[in-house]
Write an enzyme that holds these catalytic residues in place. Structure first.
Site, mmCIF file in Angstrom:
data_model
loop_
_atom_site.group_PDB
_atom_site.id
_atom_site.type_symbol
_atom_site.label_atom_id
_atom_site.label_comp_id
_atom_site.label_asym_id
_atom_site.label_seq_id
_atom_site.Cartn_x
_atom_site.Cartn_y
_atom_site.Cartn_z
ATOM 1 N N ARG A 29 -3.553 -4.387 4.537
ATOM 2 C CA ARG A 29 -4.835 -4.174 5.206
ATOM 3 C C ARG A 29 -5.568 -2.987 4.598
ATOM 4 N NH1 ARG A 29 -3.293 -4.069 11.480
ATOM 5 N NH2 ARG A 29 -1.655 -2.752 10.574
ATOM 6 N N GLU A 48 -5.575 0.326 -4.545
ATOM 7 C CA GLU A 48 -6.529 0.580 -5.632
ATOM 8 C C GLU A 48 -6.168 1.874 -6.362
ATOM 9 O OE1 GLU A 48 -10.143 0.532 -3.431
ATOM 10 O OE2 GLU A 48 -10.457 -1.635 -3.677
ATOM 11 N N ASP A 50 -4.825 -9.257 6.034
ATOM 12 C CA ASP A 50 -4.188 -8.985 7.327
ATOM 13 C C ASP A 50 -3.120 -10.053 7.549
ATOM 14 O OD1 ASP A 50 -3.418 -8.653 9.971
ATOM 15 O OD2 ASP A 50 -5.451 -8.248 10.698
ATOM 16 N N ASN A 76 7.637 -8.226 1.511
ATOM 17 C CA ASN A 76 8.075 -6.870 1.840
ATOM 18 C C ASN A 76 7.540 -6.372 3.179
ATOM 19 O OD1 ASN A 76 8.731 -3.874 1.275
ATOM 20 N ND2 ASN A 76 6.510 -3.906 1.476
ATOM 21 N N TYR A 86 12.970 -5.482 17.072
ATOM 22 C CA TYR A 86 12.835 -5.452 15.614
ATOM 23 C C TYR A 86 14.070 -6.059 14.954
ATOM 24 C CZ TYR A 86 13.142 -3.396 10.928
ATOM 25 O OH TYR A 86 13.305 -3.204 9.578
ATOM 26 N N SER A 134 0.809 -1.221 0.000
ATOM 27 C CA SER A 134 0.000 0.000 0.000
ATOM 28 C C SER A 134 0.842 1.271 0.000
ATOM 29 C CB SER A 134 -0.954 0.010 1.201
ATOM 30 O OG SER A 134 -0.220 -0.068 2.419
ATOM 31 N N VAL A 191 15.793 4.105 4.662
ATOM 32 C CA VAL A 191 14.987 4.423 3.476
ATOM 33 C C VAL A 191 13.924 5.424 3.897
ATOM 34 C CG1 VAL A 191 13.603 3.514 1.583
ATOM 35 C CG2 VAL A 191 15.320 2.049 2.687
ATOM 36 N N GLU A 192 13.750 6.473 3.112
ATOM 37 C CA GLU A 192 12.781 7.507 3.454
ATOM 38 C C GLU A 192 11.372 7.041 3.085
ATOM 39 O OE1 GLU A 192 12.001 12.314 2.886
ATOM 40 O OE2 GLU A 192 13.631 11.326 1.789
ATOM 41 N N THR A 193 10.681 6.489 4.069
ATOM 42 C CA THR A 193 9.310 6.015 3.884
ATOM 43 C C THR A 193 8.511 6.427 5.130
ATOM 44 O OG1 THR A 193 9.742 3.880 4.951
ATOM 45 C CG2 THR A 193 10.124 4.018 2.562
#
Length: 255
Positions: free
Chosen positions: A38, A44, A65, A92, A161, A15, A196-198
């Site tokens: 989710r 879309e 999910d 991912n 993590y 997404s 990473v810039e996210t």
């Protein structure tokens, strides 16, 4: 990438961020991509963008999910019914929650394990079984790992993590070994980015948005498209080439 045109890839966490960039790139290269998350509305919108751009492939949004095994099993069943099966699996989806080892919430630890480790393993298993039952011998499973899967940074909020990403490193190598023992030419690869810039840091520091913004302003970060380019490179490698792990980070990143 010509040999992948018309073939089916599944991308988890499609997404936003890295997942969205990977899905878009694979569609651009002519693949049928099932993008799951989710929040399917954003996928879309991405699918509509791909149509407007007249990309040769197609993006199929699927609401899933990844903490619910039945959701994942239903997704692979749907893919079988609609597209015969999976040829490429891009694991991912992943998340970090600020749960310290000395004081963290068990629920947070479980969520990280469910998404980063268990969901990855379930999707890997189902993708392999899909390839096996159709005699697909050139499939590819790519795990989007992290530099955190290779070293422990002195940052308490990411220690659990990091443990989950060390698991991804071990799982990918274990998968490679099992695939070799199965006498298949299906390949397994890790891609391990640094910063990473996210939206990642904004979710990690959900109550300290300024801290998240500062993280990305501190250096010239990798972009999601950089990781998507690495995925294309991996998929473009000749069939006899096994790319085990790509470690990539910003030039300015120290650790």
């Amino acid at each position: 990438m010509d040999r992948w045109k018309g073939r089916v890839a599944v991308v988890t966490g499609a997404s936003v961020g890295i997942g969205a960039a990977i899905a878009k790139s694979l569609v651009q290269h002519g693949m049928k991509v099932v993008g799951c998350a989710r929040n399917v509305e954003q996928i879309e919108k991405l699918a509509a963008e791909c149509v407007r751009s007249e990309f040769s492939g197609t993006l199929f949004p699927y609401k899933c999910d990844l903490t619910v095994e039945d959701d994942m099993l239903s997704m692979f069943s749907w893919i079988k019914g609609q597209h015969q099966g999976v040829d490429v699996c891009i694991n991912n989806a992943g998340l970090a929650l600020p749960e310290l080892l000395l004081s963290g919430k068990t629920s947070g630890w479980k969520t990280m394990m469910d998404v980063n480790v268990i969901a990855l393993s379930v999707c890997t298993r189902e993708a392999y079984q899909s390839m096996k039952e159709r005699n697909i011998d050139d499939g590819h499973i790519i795990n989007i790992n992290s530099m955190s899967g290779h070293r422990v940074v002195n940052n308490a909020v990411t220690h659990f993590y990091t443990a989950s990403k060390f698991a991804v490193t071990a799982l990918t190598e274990g998968l490679r070994q099992e695939l070799r023992e199965a006498k298949t030419h299906i390949r397994a690869t890790c891609i391990s980015p640094g910063l990473v810039e996210t939206e990642f840091a904004y979710r990690l520091f959900s109550e300290e948005q300024e801290k998240a913004a500062a993280t990305y302003k501190s250096i010239k970060c990798l972009q999601a498209d950089d990781i998507a380019d690495a995925v294309v490179y991996v998929l473009s490698a000749p069939p006899h080439v096994q790319i085990g792990d790509i470690q990539m980070r910003p030039v300015e990143q120290l650790a």
